[in-house]
Design an enzyme around this catalytic site. Structure first.
Site, short mmCIF file in Angstrom:
data_model
loop_
_atom_site.label_atom_id
_atom_site.label_comp_id
_atom_site.label_asym_id
_atom_site.label_seq_id
_atom_site.Cartn_x
_atom_site.Cartn_y
_atom_site.Cartn_z
N ARG A 62 0.80 -1.24 0.12
CA ARG A 62 -0.11 0.05 -0.08
C ARG A 62 0.96 1.23 -0.08
O ARG A 62 0.44 2.46 -0.60
CB ARG A 62 -0.90 -0.11 1.18
N GLU A 99 3.39 -5.96 12.92
CA GLU A 99 2.47 -6.03 13.87
C GLU A 99 1.81 -7.34 14.05
O GLU A 99 1.52 -8.09 15.03
CB GLU A 99 1.15 -5.04 13.80
P1 AMP Z 1 4.63 -2.08 11.48
O1 AMP Z 1 5.86 -2.42 10.59
O2 AMP Z 1 4.30 -2.60 12.43
O3 AMP Z 1 4.70 -0.52 11.62
O4 AMP Z 1 3.62 -2.15 10.17
C1 AMP Z 1 3.46 -1.39 9.32
C2 AMP Z 1 3.06 -1.94 8.14
O5 AMP Z 1 2.14 -3.02 8.32
C3 AMP Z 1 2.48 -1.01 7.09
O6 AMP Z 1 3.02 -1.12 5.93
C4 AMP Z 1 0.75 -1.23 7.08
O7 AMP Z 1 0.64 -1.39 5.69
C5 AMP Z 1 0.80 -2.59 7.85
N1 AMP Z 1 -0.24 -2.59 8.93
C6 AMP Z 1 0.39 -2.87 10.14
N2 AMP Z 1 -0.78 -2.91 11.22
C7 AMP Z 1 -1.98 -2.15 10.30
C8 AMP Z 1 -3.07 -2.22 10.78
N3 AMP Z 1 -3.68 -2.30 11.86
N4 AMP Z 1 -4.11 -1.60 9.65
C9 AMP Z 1 -3.56 -1.56 8.36
N5 AMP Z 1 -2.19 -1.88 7.98
C10 AMP Z 1 -1.42 -2.17 8.99
#
Ligand code: AMP
Length: 174
Positions: A62, A99
């Site tokens: 995205r 996450e």
């Molecule tokens: P992080 O590495 O944990 O900051 O996760 C970020 C990436 O995971 C981003 O590229 C988002 O596309 C996706 N992502 C993580 N959590 C969510 C969420 N709750 N809703 C949508 N996309 C998420």
């Protein structure tokens, strides 16, 4: 950013509980992506928030969409930060935790040969692992990170602290 813009963006984000795993509250941005004028406004708002960049790096998948909108608004090109095994040329890679899982990201080793000053863009800042890995890659590939923007920061997950001292701009926080 005006409060009006934040409100219009918030109205185009759909909360999907328990996706892709139980306990994850997924932020579905497809209604925003489908709103042409608002999507273009987001691209302009992020581009206007930063100076001194000559390329926009976007994180698969995205992040590609938002990076492209920002790049078109700014008149720059884009560099894709991709999942492992997708790029055809020699790459720099980094493993990181999501996450909801683990992943490896890569960039071409010559991605920043002609455009070194990089604005890094993604859709959502959750734990910060993805952007930390991407920022590391950009530096190791010879880029100079001059800014980081996300559309949406999930503040409770603490990603901003993970990325410190990098200063992350978020169009919207939830
Ligand atoms: P992080 O590495 O944990 O900051 O996760 C970020 C990436 O995971 C981003 O590229 C988002 O596309 C996706 N992502 C993580 N959590 C969510 C969420 N709750 N809703 C949508 N996309 C998420």
């Amino acid at each position: 950013m005006t409060d009006d813009l934040a409100g219009r963006i918030a109205a185009r984000i759909r909360d999907v509980p328990d996706f892709p795993k139980p306990g994850i509250g997924f932020k579905d941005l497809t209604p925003l992506l489908a709103d042409g004028p608002l999507f273009a406004e987001v691209g302009r708002a992020i581009a206007a928030r930063h100076t001194g960049f000559d390329v926009v790096a976007g994180v698969e998948a995205r992040g590609f969409l938002f990076a492209a909108a920002v790049a078109v608004a700014a008149g720059t090109g884009v560099v894709p930060v991709r999942k492992a095994g997708k790029l055809p040329w020699r790459t720099v890679r980094a493993a990181y935790r999501l996450e909801y899982g683990e992943a490896v990201v890569e960039v071409h080793e010559d991605a920043f040969a002609d455009h070194k000053r990089v604005l890094l863009v993604d859709d959502v800042l959750a734990t910060g692992g993805t952007l930390a890995a991407a920022a590391d890659l950009i530096g190791r590939a010879g880029g100079e990170l001059v800014g980081v923007s996300v559309l949406l920061e999930l503040a409770a997950l603490g990603g901003r602290a993970t990325l410190a001292p990098l200063d992350v701009h978020a169009v919207l926080a939830a």
